[in-house]
Design an enzyme around this catalytic site. Structure first.
Site, PDB file in Angstrom:
ATOM      1  N   GLY A  13       6.319  -1.782  14.777  1.00  0.00           N
ATOM      2  CA  GLY A  13       5.578  -0.751  14.037  1.00  0.00           C
ATOM      3  C   GLY A  13       4.507  -0.082  14.885  1.00  0.00           C
ATOM      4  O   GLY A  13       4.376   1.145  14.907  1.00  0.00           O
ATOM      5  N   GLU A  37      -3.100  -6.702  17.413  1.00  0.00           N
ATOM      6  CA  GLU A  37      -1.923  -7.186  16.682  1.00  0.00           C
ATOM      7  C   GLU A  37      -0.886  -7.718  17.682  1.00  0.00           C
ATOM      8  O   GLU A  37      -0.146  -8.652  17.383  1.00  0.00           O
ATOM      9  CB  GLU A  37      -1.325  -6.086  15.798  1.00  0.00           C
ATOM     10  CG  GLU A  37      -0.392  -6.639  14.737  1.00  0.00           C
ATOM     11  CD  GLU A  37       0.008  -5.627  13.676  1.00  0.00           C
ATOM     12  OE1 GLU A  37      -0.457  -5.722  12.529  1.00  0.00           O
ATOM     13  OE2 GLU A  37       0.814  -4.730  13.999  1.00  0.00           O
ATOM     14  N   LYS A  76      -1.544 -11.587   2.786  1.00  0.00           N
ATOM     15  CA  LYS A  76      -0.741 -10.801   1.826  1.00  0.00           C
ATOM     16  C   LYS A  76      -0.216 -11.724   0.728  1.00  0.00           C
ATOM     17  O   LYS A  76      -0.179 -11.356  -0.447  1.00  0.00           O
ATOM     18  CB  LYS A  76       0.454 -10.141   2.517  1.00  0.00           C
ATOM     19  CG  LYS A  76       0.101  -9.057   3.512  1.00  0.00           C
ATOM     20  CD  LYS A  76       1.388  -8.465   4.093  1.00  0.00           C
ATOM     21  CE  LYS A  76       1.129  -7.622   5.324  1.00  0.00           C
ATOM     22  NZ  LYS A  76       2.324  -7.221   6.034  1.00  0.00           N
ATOM     23  N   GLU A  84       0.845  -1.203   0.000  1.00  0.00           N
ATOM     24  CA  GLU A  84       0.000   0.000   0.000  1.00  0.00           C
ATOM     25  C   GLU A  84       0.876   1.248   0.000  1.00  0.00           C
ATOM     26  O   GLU A  84       0.634   2.207  -0.745  1.00  0.00           O
ATOM     27  CB  GLU A  84      -0.899   0.034   1.248  1.00  0.00           C
ATOM     28  CG  GLU A  84      -1.995  -1.001   1.283  1.00  0.00           C
ATOM     29  CD  GLU A  84      -1.570  -2.275   2.011  1.00  0.00           C
ATOM     30  OE1 GLU A  84      -0.348  -2.583   2.014  1.00  0.00           O
ATOM     31  OE2 GLU A  84      -2.447  -2.965   2.549  1.00  0.00           O
TER      32      GLU A  84
HETATM   33  O1  F6P Z   1       0.775  -5.892   8.009  1.00  0.00           O
HETATM   34  C1  F6P Z   1       0.902  -5.472   9.313  1.00  0.00           C
HETATM   35  C2  F6P Z   1       2.063  -4.525   9.465  1.00  0.00           C
HETATM   36  O2  F6P Z   1       3.257  -5.192   9.302  1.00  0.00           O
HETATM   37  C3  F6P Z   1       2.012  -3.813  10.817  1.00  0.00           C
HETATM   38  O3  F6P Z   1       2.597  -4.552  11.820  1.00  0.00           O
HETATM   39  C4  F6P Z   1       2.716  -2.538  10.511  1.00  0.00           C
HETATM   40  O4  F6P Z   1       2.443  -1.539  11.456  1.00  0.00           O
HETATM   41  C5  F6P Z   1       2.160  -2.216   9.141  1.00  0.00           C
HETATM   42  O5  F6P Z   1       2.017  -3.474   8.516  1.00  0.00           O
HETATM   43  C6  F6P Z   1       3.016  -1.326   8.291  1.00  0.00           C
HETATM   44  O6  F6P Z   1       4.284  -1.864   8.142  1.00  0.00           O
HETATM   45  P1  F6P Z   1       5.486  -0.974   7.613  1.00  0.00           P
HETATM   46  O7  F6P Z   1       5.708   0.116   8.583  1.00  0.00           O
HETATM   47  O8  F6P Z   1       6.640  -1.911   7.493  1.00  0.00           O
HETATM   48  O9  F6P Z   1       5.076  -0.427   6.266  1.00  0.00           O
END
Ligand code: F6P
Length: 505
Positions: free
Chosen positions: A241, A327, A469, A186
């Site tokens: 994160g 999470e 994913k 994304e």
């Molecule tokens: O898909 C979940 C996740 O890995 C979360 O743990 C994290 O906060 C989010 O996606 C965004 O991840 P990143 O900061 O690596 O883009």
């Protein structure tokens, strides 16, 4: 348990304290409506000791590898350790690197002039924290603000992108790409779309380079994205994160409200950390909150709890909390690979009193018992002439709901019976500002960690987010093929194949 408020770390400075209340950093927690008697509290603290919660707390702050599955520490507390007291990780103090990022954030705040729009691109933990803080602090009367339009771009749905790009002025926009991994689809796709928009608006290569910034633990990937080295703000793999708003992920807070406000945000969290680390279990707010939830799991088998902030400023708080709690602790397997007896209930909520006009019916008369954290702010959160009168009504609603839920009401008409005995806590912040916002978020972060320790769950990994994913990739390929004759195979089952065929028809 001793409920003597005099035993607390920080005194509540606002008059007499309710019977079952504790305060830390001037945040008051009142658990009276949890209906937990002294003997049960004693058992709960005994259980916390047996579960080695004090040892876990010490290990977490000492940088031990409490995230065993990924063999890492969970050292987000270092990001707000304004005292800079050394935190040694694998033989090296992490604080000089943390402080260097603070220095760079402050320098950037002083440098940005004439910026009208900031587009912060990130999702999950790279989105909720700064988005919540920007919204919440906007409600602080007379807060100093740079007045930039702060846009948060998370969803891959182009509706969000379109809305932002309609409003932003390309020549005076800055873009911050925030991703711990720098591989999140994304985020990278939205970043590419924003760069394409800059190009389409005749920004030169040099202007685009000036516009783009990154916050990441994967510096080389950010460089590959053509982001200049001195525009990349690092953080580290020992920061999860969802625990990262204290790092440069919180850059928008400093840019919009000034570095001093960002420091106050960190200071509130740091003060709560010191309380969590040093206060005895019996007066430790995150521990008491964790044990109250555990008690309701054991007593009522609760499957959900709600966090209802009676503060419009905190409308984003439940969304941030959902990622933090679910999470971190939404797991069935414990640290020893065995089925966990308890783990995170479903968490939901939204600002009161709005929420009362939505799902409170179920809280009062539904068959499930759903404990509630009522979060209120003592001081009115605007300087409107109506503020005091409105605030009284807001607080009276908050107090009334808790009382009604606790006691219920008899009636000859079964339809009008309120069963009562529905537990809740009250958290009271003295006022809404960066310091207390930091303290509130750190309180819940530490509560999540305490719950993980009590449930014997690793709160710092998230393996459950990966499988979907992986499966999305072949499905996207099948959708891109345009074929309405996709057959089921190893990665796409018959139901999904039929859906793809319908979408492609
Ligand atoms: O898909 C979940 C996740 O890995 C979360 O743990 C994290 O906060 C989010 O996606 C965004 O991840 P990143 O900061 O690596 O883009």
């Amino acid at each position: 348990m001793s409920l003597n408020p005099d035993a607390n770390d920080h005194q509540n400075t606002h008059g007499p304290t309710p019977n079952e209340a504790h305060s830390a950093v001037d945040v008051l927690l009142d658990t009276a409506y949890q209906a937990i008697d002294q003997a049960s509290w004693a058992n709960l603290f005994e259980f916390a000791r047996k579960s080695k919660l004090p040892e876990f707390i010490a290990d977490m702050f000492a940088g031990k590898h409490v995230n065993q599955s990924e063999d890492r520490p969970a050292l987000h507390a270092a990001l707000r350790n304004l005292s800079k007291s050394p935190i040694i990780l694998d033989g090296q103090d992490v604080m000089p690197a943390v402080a260097d990022v603070w220095r760079r954030i402050e320098a950037l705040c002083n440098k940005w002039v004439g910026v009208t729009d900031v587009i912060h691109i990130g999702i999950g933990g790279s989105d909720f924290g700064p988005r919540l803080a920007i919204e919440a602090l906007a409600h602080v009367p007379n807060i100093e603000t740079r007045g930039m339009r702060m846009h948060f771009l998370a969803n891959i749905d182009t509706a969000e992108l379109a809305r932002i790009l309609d409003r932003a002025q390309p020549n005076s926009t800055r873009v911050i790409i925030v991703s711990k991994s720098f591989t999140t689809l994304e985020t990278t796709m939205n970043a590419k779309a924003v760069v394409a928009w800059l190009k389409a608006n005749n920004c030169t290569k040099g202007q685009i380079a000036k516009t783009l910034f990154a916050v990441t633990a994967n510096v080389s990937a950010a460089k590959d994205f053509d982001i200049e080295e001195d525009h990349i703000f690092p953080f580290w793999d020992w920061v999860g994160g969802r625990y990262s708003v204290w790092s440069a992920v919180g850059l928008p807070i400093a840019l919009q409200y000034g570095f001093k406000t960002f420091e106050e945000f960190l200071a509130g969290a740091h003060a709560m950390d010191l309380h969590f680390k040093n206060a005895p279990l019996e007066s430790n707010l995150p521990v008491i909150m964790a044990l109250a939830l555990l008690h309701q799991q054991e007593k009522h088998g609760i499957k959900a709890y709600a966090a209802i902030p009676y503060a419009d400023a905190l409308d984003w708080f439940p969304k941030w909390l959902q990622q933090l709690d679910m999470e971190s602790n939404g797991k069935s397997i414990d640290k020893d690979g065995k089925p966990a007896k308890y783990s995170s209930p479903v968490v939901f909520g939204s600002a009161g009193s709005n929420a009362q006009h939505s799902y409170f019916q179920l809280f009062h008369q539904g068959p499930e018992i759903i404990p509630i954290d009522f979060i209120a702010v003592r001081k009115a959160m605007s300087d409107r002439p109506e503020a005091l009168a409105h605030h009284r009504i807001l607080l009276s609603n908050c107090l009334a709901q808790a009382q009604a839920l606790a006691h219920g009401k008899e009636d000859s008409n079964p339809n009008n019976v309120y069963p009562g005995k529905r537990p809740s806590s009250l958290l009271l912040l003295p006022e809404m500002n960066a310091f207390y916002l930091g303290a509130l978020l750190a309180l819940y972060e530490n509560r999540a960690a305490a719950l993980g320790a009590l449930w014997n769950i690793n709160s710092f990994d998230q393996p459950g987010v990966e499988y979907g994913k992986v499966l999305a990739k072949p499905i996207e390929k099948a959708l891109a093929s345009g074929s309405d004759h996709v057959l089921a195979d190893d990665s796409v089952d018959a139901i999904t194949a039929a859906r793809i065929n319908f979408l492609n028809s």
